[in-house]
Design an enzyme around this catalytic site. Structure first.
Site, PDB file in Angstrom:
ATOM      1  N   ASP A 108       0.840  -1.306   0.059  1.00 21.52           N
ATOM      2  CA  ASP A 108       0.217  -0.096  -0.060  1.00 21.52           C
ATOM      3  C   ASP A 108       0.922   1.110   0.223  1.00 21.52           C
ATOM      4  O   ASP A 108       0.394   2.147  -0.345  1.00 21.52           O
ATOM      5  CB  ASP A 108      -0.786   0.013   1.147  1.00 21.52           C
ATOM      6  CG  ASP A 108      -2.051  -0.974   1.164  1.00 21.52           C
ATOM      7  OD1 ASP A 108      -2.411  -1.366   0.100  1.00 21.52           O
ATOM      8  OD2 ASP A 108      -2.334  -1.857   2.091  1.00 21.52           O
ATOM      9  N   SER A 109       2.158   1.169   0.225  1.00 21.43           N
ATOM     10  CA  SER A 109       3.058   2.311   0.279  1.00 21.43           C
ATOM     11  C   SER A 109       2.949   3.122  -0.951  1.00 21.43           C
ATOM     12  O   SER A 109       2.794   2.556  -2.016  1.00 21.43           O
ATOM     13  CB  SER A 109       4.438   1.598   0.498  1.00 21.43           C
ATOM     14  OG  SER A 109       4.900   1.464   1.539  1.00 21.43           O
TER      15      SER A 109
HETATM   16  C1  4AZ Z   1       4.592  -1.435   3.481  1.00 19.41           C
HETATM   17  O1  4AZ Z   1       5.519  -2.232   3.853  1.00 19.41           O
HETATM   18  C2  4AZ Z   1       3.980  -1.156   4.752  1.00 19.41           C
HETATM   19  N1  4AZ Z   1       0.986  -0.677   8.521  1.00 19.41           N
HETATM   20  C3  4AZ Z   1       3.010   0.004   4.526  1.00 19.41           C
HETATM   21  C4  4AZ Z   1       1.933   0.288   5.385  1.00 19.41           C
HETATM   22  C5  4AZ Z   1       2.528  -0.171   6.869  1.00 19.41           C
HETATM   23  C6  4AZ Z   1       3.521  -0.971   6.870  1.00 19.41           C
HETATM   24  C7  4AZ Z   1       4.310  -1.474   5.891  1.00 19.41           C
HETATM   25  C8  4AZ Z   1       1.613   0.402   7.870  1.00 19.41           C
HETATM   26  O2  4AZ Z   1       4.626  -1.082   2.350  1.00 19.41           O
END
Ligand code: 4AZ
Length: 272
Positions: A218-219
């Protein structure tokens, strides 16, 4: 893994995702790219982001999926706002494909474009400043998502959306998932993360119970809400966290309002 470790490893996580050519790329911890919620599939149709539900077609028309395994949002029709940790630096870059206009990444109606240039936040060193812009070779003809120009919307309930994992260590998703998470103030968030860069990062999640959060893949995607006129406004960029949806461990998001002027200036230089 500590919160610090999580952030340090984010870049590597997305870089491994870039190897997969499929629109819904593999998470490195996963053995199969088969989506867990495909057409005719009936495996928990409510499964989702962690703790969410499927977004409707057209509900968040500004959402894009990036081929390295990140999310993003259309700042303009040909500039995507994403996370600095999703890209390799600044300069010409024709390696990224952006897919928009669909909730189903396999929908033949998907609108795609290729990157031409990337701007990674100046001074980005893995701590704070987690934003980047990607210029596209042609417009994705979809509504855009305005960014918050001041801190006034850094409160309340936010919407998160993405094609990332629906649980810690889970698969990337074929269908866009969405959820609502409450704002977490800096003092409370610092109880979870002593390394929080409070002026540059914004936290959201259910401190007491966990259960709802962004997760791997989701990043780079947006966290947003409605403004006073009832229009969507982006307040955050999915950045990092300790695992996903753990009680006491909220998601950490780039504080968009802090960087709004820098983002607009950089977009202007890209011809946006
Ligand atoms: C990720 O690795 C990531 N819980 C995105 C959001 C969160 C943790 C990891 C938040 O892309």
């Amino acid at each position: 893994m500590s919160a610090q470790d999580t952030r340090k490893h984010l870049k590597r996580v997305t870089a491994v995702g870039a190897v997969a050519l499929a629109a819904f790329s593999l998470s490195p911890s996963v053995a199969s790219a088969i989506p867990d919620d495909g057409p005719g599939g009936h495996r928990d149709p409510g499964a989702t982001v962690v703790g969410g539900t499927k977004a409707g077609q057209g509900e968040f028309p500004f959402m894009v999926r990036l081929s390295m395994g990140c999310g993003g949002s259309l700042l303009t029709k040909d500039i995507v706002l994403t996370a600095a940790h999703c890209v390799d630096g600044s300069g010409p870059d024709t390696s990224i494909t952006a897919t928009g206009g669909v909730v189903d990444l396999e929908d033949p109606a998907a609108k795609t474009a290729k990157s031409t240039e990337v701007v990674q936040a100046p001074g980005y060193d893995g701590t704070g400043k987690d934003w980047a812009l990607i210029k596209l070779n042609k417009p994705i003809d979809q509504p855009t998502l305005p960014i918050a120009e001041d801190a006034s919307y850094n409160k309340g309930e936010f919407t998160i959306a993405g094609w990332g994992a629906d649980q810690e260590g889970g698969r990337q998703q074929r269908y866009l998932l969405k959820a609502q998470v409450p704002f977490v103030d800096d003092a409370t968030c610092k109880t979870a993360y002593s390394n929080l860069v409070a002026d540059e990062e914004l936290c959201a999640g259910k401190m007491d119970t966990g259960g709802v959060d962004t997760c791997q893949g989701d990043s780079g995607g947006p966290m947003f809400r409605k403004d006073d006129a009832g229009e969507f406004v982006q307040v955050g960029i999915v950045s990092w966290g300790d695992g996903c949806a753990r009680p006491g461990k909220p998601g950490v998001y780039t504080e968009v309002s802090t960087f709004a002027k820098d983002i607009q200036a950089a977009a202007g230089k890209l011809g946006g």
